[in-house]
Write a protein that holds these residues in place. Structure first.
Motif, mmCIF file in Angstrom:
data_model
loop_
_atom_site.group_PDB
_atom_site.id
_atom_site.type_symbol
_atom_site.label_atom_id
_atom_site.label_comp_id
_atom_site.label_asym_id
_atom_site.label_seq_id
_atom_site.Cartn_x
_atom_site.Cartn_y
_atom_site.Cartn_z
ATOM 1 N N UNK A 203 0.835 -1.197 0.000
ATOM 2 C CA UNK A 203 0.000 0.000 0.000
ATOM 3 C C UNK A 203 0.872 1.249 0.000
ATOM 4 N N UNK A 204 0.249 2.411 -0.065
ATOM 5 C CA UNK A 204 1.011 3.664 -0.071
ATOM 6 C C UNK A 204 0.187 4.728 0.635
ATOM 7 N N UNK A 205 0.671 5.207 1.747
ATOM 8 C CA UNK A 205 -0.081 6.171 2.544
ATOM 9 C C UNK A 205 -0.304 7.476 1.785
ATOM 10 N N UNK A 206 0.691 7.893 0.983
ATOM 11 C CA UNK A 206 0.545 9.145 0.248
ATOM 12 C C UNK A 206 -0.657 9.100 -0.685
ATOM 13 N N UNK A 207 -0.938 7.944 -1.283
ATOM 14 C CA UNK A 207 -2.091 7.831 -2.172
ATOM 15 C C UNK A 207 -3.390 7.915 -1.367
ATOM 16 N N UNK A 208 -3.382 7.336 -0.196
ATOM 17 C CA UNK A 208 -4.572 7.395 0.656
ATOM 18 C C UNK A 208 -4.858 8.813 1.128
ATOM 19 N N UNK A 209 -3.816 9.604 1.274
ATOM 20 C CA UNK A 209 -3.996 10.982 1.738
ATOM 21 C C UNK A 209 -4.376 11.920 0.598
ATOM 22 N N UNK A 210 -3.737 11.764 -0.549
ATOM 23 C CA UNK A 210 -3.880 12.746 -1.625
ATOM 24 C C UNK A 210 -5.076 12.466 -2.526
ATOM 25 N N UNK A 211 -5.318 11.212 -2.888
ATOM 26 C CA UNK A 211 -6.355 10.929 -3.882
ATOM 27 C C UNK A 211 -7.748 11.369 -3.426
ATOM 28 N N UNK A 212 -8.214 11.003 -2.218
ATOM 29 C CA UNK A 212 -9.548 11.467 -1.806
ATOM 30 C C UNK A 212 -9.646 12.993 -1.747
ATOM 31 N N UNK A 213 -8.580 13.633 -1.281
ATOM 32 C CA UNK A 213 -8.595 15.097 -1.185
ATOM 33 C C UNK A 213 -8.641 15.736 -2.569
ATOM 34 N N UNK A 214 -7.937 15.135 -3.533
ATOM 35 C CA UNK A 214 -7.944 15.658 -4.898
ATOM 36 C C UNK A 214 -9.318 15.498 -5.538
ATOM 37 N N UNK A 215 -9.937 14.357 -5.342
ATOM 38 C CA UNK A 215 -11.255 14.132 -5.942
ATOM 39 C C UNK A 215 -12.299 15.072 -5.343
ATOM 40 N N UNK A 234 -4.349 -1.452 5.697
ATOM 41 C CA UNK A 234 -5.439 -1.746 6.632
ATOM 42 C C UNK A 234 -5.642 -0.636 7.661
ATOM 43 N N UNK A 235 -4.546 -0.048 8.113
ATOM 44 C CA UNK A 235 -4.658 0.989 9.139
ATOM 45 C C UNK A 235 -5.169 2.312 8.580
ATOM 46 N N UNK A 236 -5.241 2.432 7.243
ATOM 47 C CA UNK A 236 -5.695 3.683 6.632
ATOM 48 C C UNK A 236 -7.133 3.624 6.122
ATOM 49 N N UNK A 237 -7.719 2.435 6.074
ATOM 50 C CA UNK A 237 -9.023 2.300 5.401
ATOM 51 C C UNK A 237 -10.095 3.164 6.056
ATOM 52 N N UNK A 238 -10.147 3.195 7.372
ATOM 53 C CA UNK A 238 -11.197 3.966 8.039
ATOM 54 C C UNK A 238 -11.082 5.459 7.725
ATOM 55 N N UNK A 248 -20.147 11.929 -2.484
ATOM 56 C CA UNK A 248 -20.951 11.361 -3.553
ATOM 57 C C UNK A 248 -20.184 10.438 -4.469
ATOM 58 N N UNK A 249 -18.947 10.125 -4.117
ATOM 59 C CA UNK A 249 -18.111 9.269 -4.958
ATOM 60 C C UNK A 249 -18.361 7.805 -4.620
ATOM 61 N N UNK A 250 -18.533 6.997 -5.658
ATOM 62 C CA UNK A 250 -18.700 5.551 -5.507
ATOM 63 C C UNK A 250 -17.313 4.949 -5.291
ATOM 64 N N UNK A 251 -16.988 4.614 -4.040
ATOM 65 C CA UNK A 251 -15.635 4.163 -3.700
ATOM 66 C C UNK A 251 -15.656 2.759 -3.112
ATOM 67 N N UNK A 252 -14.808 1.900 -3.650
ATOM 68 C CA UNK A 252 -14.580 0.566 -3.098
ATOM 69 C C UNK A 252 -13.173 0.535 -2.538
ATOM 70 N N UNK A 253 -13.051 0.260 -1.249
ATOM 71 C CA UNK A 253 -11.759 0.293 -0.571
ATOM 72 C C UNK A 253 -11.408 -1.096 -0.043
ATOM 73 N N UNK A 254 -10.206 -1.545 -0.347
ATOM 74 C CA UNK A 254 -9.722 -2.833 0.143
ATOM 75 C C UNK A 254 -8.227 -2.722 0.409
ATOM 76 N N UNK A 255 -7.741 -3.538 1.330
ATOM 77 C CA UNK A 255 -6.290 -3.594 1.537
ATOM 78 C C UNK A 255 -5.626 -4.492 0.500
#
Length: 377
Positions: A203-215, A234-238, A248-255
């Protein structure tokens, strides 16, 4: 004394370990060699986890190996000692197995078996998955018979080794190769835009931080069209789920996605690290990507991989230092506004892929055995 003798068996020893970049091409080659009637064995690090798929069906031998790069003095000394023990174990093992060839896929787990094989005179080949020749492969390169590469240009390749080089491409998993003929999905003016976010094996924490904020910064009309599948630690999913709530984004999140080949085939755009297996699969299928190289990768090989994709027009490199919500949002908005640019990038990525890479690498193995047998006779 040279250990090579005319072969009546066609036993090939594969040695791999570590990340998917090393393991996936070994898996693809194993499937191809089994189809051709070869016997196979796998030599890997004792600390490696049990493999599934084709590799999981092979007779597996675990020996000692230790990493050296990027570690403190005491850890390096332990690593050297473990490699020494592993070389002795591998020498005894290969003397018993008497393989027709030994093929290494890089990483410190491959060093003992490859060192033992070259010392004993067995036919050998390395496969380098990245655009930079890895440190383990640089250690082994002067000793082996052939070096198989994915890229036409390879950093840290000594001129004296060039005569050994054969460009085979990056073998990808059978499930990925099977998706190559799936057309790039058309993007309609008001239809969904499917994004896939992959952060590598960890996984990559930077993607978890930046992608949702960008969208969240996208205009409402674009944000409403986004359908995203995102790999998270796993620790970032919540926290990522909370970031998407209310957008309003249709998001599927998995580790971990068990159906990555299917999701890759369905994606209009991938946002990912640029590890060897990820880049190999993107180009095999022909899917455009925004690539954010892991900045601490040894020899910065992920940046070299991403440059190779960027240069052929198959994607866009954004260094992690420049990867901000604002930068990503601007790039996404421009791409969504001109979907033809995504379609062209998909075509360029596809031209960079080598769909028969596993077959090419298997051909190389076969040529090694043929030459070795003729010399021995």
């Amino acid at each position: 004394m040279n250990a090579v003798a005319p072969q009546t068996r066609k036993l090939i020893v594969l040695t791999a370990g570590g990340t998917g970049g090393h393991v996936f091409p070994a898996e693809a080659l194993a499937a191809e060699l089994l189809d051709r009637g070869y016997e196979l064995a796998l030599v890997t690090d004792r600390r490696g986890q049990a493999y599934g798929g084709t590799l999981g069906r092979l007779t597996t031998y675990r020996i000692s190996a230790g990493g050296i790069a990027g570690r403190g003095l005491a850890a390096r000394l332990r690593g050297v000692a473990e490699l020494g023990v592993g070389c002795l174990q591998a020498r005894l093992l290969l003397r018993r197995l008497k393989p027709a060839a030994v093929i290494g896929f890089g990483g410190y787990a491959s060093i003992p078996a490859m060192m033992a094989a070259t010392s004993a005179g067995f036919a050998t080949a390395l496969h380098e998955q990245n655009a930079v020749l890895g440190r383990a492969n640089r250690l082994l390169a002067p000793r082996v018979t052939r070096i198989a590469t994915c890229y036409a240009e390879l950093s840290h390749l000594v001129p004296a080794w060039k005569a050994k080089v054969v460009q085979t491409g990056m073998p990808v998993r059978v499930a990925v190769a099977a998706m190559r003929e799936r057309d790039y999905p058309a993007i309609t003016d008001n239809g969904p835009v499917k994004l896939l976010v992959l952060g590598g094996s960890q996984g990559a924490r930077i993607l978890s931080e930046v992608v949702p904020a960008a969208l969240a910064l996208l205009p409402d009309r674009l944000r409403a069209r986004v359908v995203i599948s995102q790999q998270c630690r796993p620790e970032d999913i919540d926290s990522v789920r909370a970031a998407y709530a209310g957008t309003g984004i249709d998001a599927t999140l998995e580790s971990f996605f068990h159906d990555v080949p299917e999701r890759l085939a369905d994606a209009h755009l991938v946002i990912a690290r640029s590890g060897a297996s990820t880049v190999g699969e993107l180009t095999a299928l022909g899917r455009p990507a925004i690539l954010v190289p892991y900045p601490h990768a040894i020899d910065d090989h992920q940046t070299a991989n991403a440059h190779a994709v960027d240069e052929v027009g198959g994607g866009w490199l954004i260094p992690q230092t420049a990867f901000s919500p604002e930068t990503l949002a601007a790039r996404l908005e421009s791409l969504f506004a001109l979907p033809g640019s995504l379609t062209r990038a998909a075509a360029c990525a596809r031209t960079a892929g080598v769909p028969d890479a596993a077959a090419r690498l298997a051909d190389l193995v076969g040529s090694l055995i043929k030459v070795t047998t003729e010399v021995a006779q």
